[in-house]
Design an enzyme around this catalytic site. Structure first.
Site, PDB file in Angstrom:
ATOM      1  N   SER A 171       0.860  -1.181   0.000  1.00 43.03           N
ATOM      2  CA  SER A 171       0.000   0.000   0.000  1.00 43.03           C
ATOM      3  C   SER A 171       0.906   1.244   0.000  1.00 43.03           C
ATOM      4  O   SER A 171       1.927   1.260  -0.694  1.00 43.03           O
ATOM      5  CB  SER A 171      -0.933  -0.035   1.224  1.00 43.03           C
ATOM      6  OG  SER A 171      -1.776   1.091   1.229  1.00 43.03           O
ATOM      7  N   SER A 172       0.562   2.260   0.748  1.00 47.02           N
ATOM      8  CA  SER A 172       1.343   3.490   0.778  1.00 47.02           C
ATOM      9  C   SER A 172       0.868   4.363   1.930  1.00 47.02           C
ATOM     10  O   SER A 172      -0.296   4.267   2.349  1.00 47.02           O
ATOM     11  CB  SER A 172       1.167   4.261  -0.538  1.00 47.02           C
ATOM     12  OG  SER A 172       1.690   5.576  -0.446  1.00 47.02           O
ATOM     13  N   TYR A 228      -4.617   7.317  -6.693  1.00 49.26           N
ATOM     14  CA  TYR A 228      -3.514   6.592  -6.051  1.00 49.26           C
ATOM     15  C   TYR A 228      -3.796   6.380  -4.565  1.00 49.26           C
ATOM     16  O   TYR A 228      -3.793   5.255  -4.059  1.00 49.26           O
ATOM     17  CB  TYR A 228      -2.196   7.353  -6.230  1.00 49.26           C
ATOM     18  CG  TYR A 228      -1.014   6.661  -5.598  1.00 49.26           C
ATOM     19  CD1 TYR A 228      -0.404   5.586  -6.238  1.00 49.26           C
ATOM     20  CD2 TYR A 228      -0.503   7.084  -4.379  1.00 49.26           C
ATOM     21  CE1 TYR A 228       0.686   4.939  -5.668  1.00 49.26           C
ATOM     22  CE2 TYR A 228       0.583   6.442  -3.799  1.00 49.26           C
ATOM     23  CZ  TYR A 228       1.176   5.371  -4.451  1.00 49.26           C
ATOM     24  OH  TYR A 228       2.253   4.738  -3.869  1.00 49.26           O
ATOM     25  N   LYS A 283      -4.891   2.811  -2.679  1.00 44.60           N
ATOM     26  CA  LYS A 283      -3.960   2.309  -1.666  1.00 44.60           C
ATOM     27  C   LYS A 283      -4.691   2.114  -0.336  1.00 44.60           C
ATOM     28  O   LYS A 283      -4.426   1.152   0.393  1.00 44.60           O
ATOM     29  CB  LYS A 283      -2.778   3.258  -1.504  1.00 44.60           C
ATOM     30  CG  LYS A 283      -1.805   3.255  -2.675  1.00 44.60           C
ATOM     31  CD  LYS A 283      -1.193   1.891  -2.920  1.00 44.60           C
ATOM     32  CE  LYS A 283      -0.078   1.942  -3.942  1.00 44.60           C
ATOM     33  NZ  LYS A 283       0.502   0.598  -4.210  1.00 44.60           N
TER      34      LYS A 283
END
Length: 253
Positions: free
Chosen positions: A138-139, A152, A156
C-alpha cells in the site's frame, strides 16, 4: 534470526525495479524460490536469471497485471515452475495521481484489481501451503491526504481494507494477509528521481516533510515486507506496517 523462508516459493509482481526488485532479491537470498513479472519480459527474464545465481529456482515473465487473463496465466505458470506457491506479494501500482477518468480506471485495474486477481489466482496453491502468506504493498498516501490524494491514495487505502478483510476470512485456513505502507522511497529510475529532476520544488517540499531528512531505500521497505511474508511473522494477521521514517503523524490503533 532465521526467517524460515528456505525452500518456500514466492511470486512478486513488479519485481524488476525498486521495492519489488529488493523484495525478490531478499527472498532469494533467504533461500526462497521466486517468480516475478514485469511489463518488460526481457527485464523479468534477466532478473530471474540473475536471482537463480543465488541457488534458488526462479521464473520471470512479461505481464501487465491489469490484464486479468494474463495475470492468471502467469500465476498458474509460476506455481507450476516452482512446484507450488507459499507467498504472494502484490507490488505493482499504476502511480495514477491525475483526477481524470482514465487515471481512476488505471488505478482501479492495476492497484486494486491487480491485487485481487493475483490473490484469487494463487489461492488454490496457498490453501495447500503450510506457510501461506499474502503481502500487498500500500502506501502512506492511503493513510493521509497528500498530493496523491486522487486515485492513487484512494486505491492504496482500499488495499488496506481489502487485505485486512482477507486476513479475517482466510485465518481459519492459516493463510496470513498483511500490508506494508512505504513512505517516499528513492531509487534510480523511480518516481522520486523523476520528480527530483522534473519538479525540484515538489521534491524539496516532500523531503522537508520527513524528520529524518531523507527518503527510504527499497531495501529498507523490502526488509519489512519479507519479514511479514515469512514464517517468523506466523501470528501476524491483518496488520498494516508503516515504514516511513516518521513521515506520517496519524496514530494507528
Amino acid at each position: 534470526m532465521d526467517l524460515g523462508l528456505k525452500g518456500l516459493r514466492a511470486v512478486v509482481t513488479g519485481g524488476t525495479k525498486g521495492i519489488g526488485l529488493a523484495i525478490a532479491e531478499t527472498l532469494a537470498s533467504e533461500g526462497c524460490a521466486v517468480a516475478l513479472c514485469s511489463r518488460n519480459a526481457a527485464e523479468a527474464e534477466a532478473t530471474a536469471a540473475r536471482l537463480a545465481e543465488k541457488g534458488v529456482a526462479t521464473y520471470g515473465a512479461g505481464v501487465d497485471v491489469s490484464d486479468a487473463a494474463g495475470l492468471a496465466a502467469f500465476t498458474v505458470a509460476a506455481a507450476e515452475k516452482l512446484g507450488g506457491l507459499d507467498i504472494v506479494i502484490a507490488n505493482v501500482s499504476a502511480l495514477a495521481i491525475g483526477n481524470d477518468e482514465e487515471s481512476w480506471k488505471k488505478g482501479f485495474d492495476t492497484d486494486l484489481m491487480g491485487t485481487v486477481r493475483l490473490v484469487n489466482a494463487a489461492l488454490p496453491w496457498l490453501e495447500k501451503s503450510t506457510a501461506a502468506s499474502i503481502v500487498a504493498i500500500s502506501s502512506v498516501s492511503g493513510r493521509e491526504i497528500d498530493f496523491a490524494a486522487g486515485p492513487y491514495g484512494t486505491f492504496k487505502a482500499a488495499l488496506i481494507h481489502y487485505t485486512q478483510g482477507l486476513a479475517y476470512q482466510l485465518a481459519p485456513k492459516k493463510i496470513r494477509a498483511n500490508t506494508v505502507s512505504p513512505g517516499n522511497t528513492y531509487f534510480k529510475g523511480g518516481v522520486w528521481e523523476m520528480i527530483e529532476n522534473g519538479n525540484p520544488t515538489l521534491y524539496a517540499e516532500a523531503l522537508a516533510l520527513n524528520p529524518t531528512g531523507r527518503m527510504a531505500t527499497p531495501q529498507e521497505i523490502a526488509n519489512g515486507v519479507v519479514f511479514l511474508a515469512s514464517p517468523a511473522a506466523g501470528f501476524v494477521y491483518g496488520t498494516n506496517l508503516v515504514i516511513d521514517g516518521a513521515l506520517t503523524r496519524g496514530v494507528q490503533f
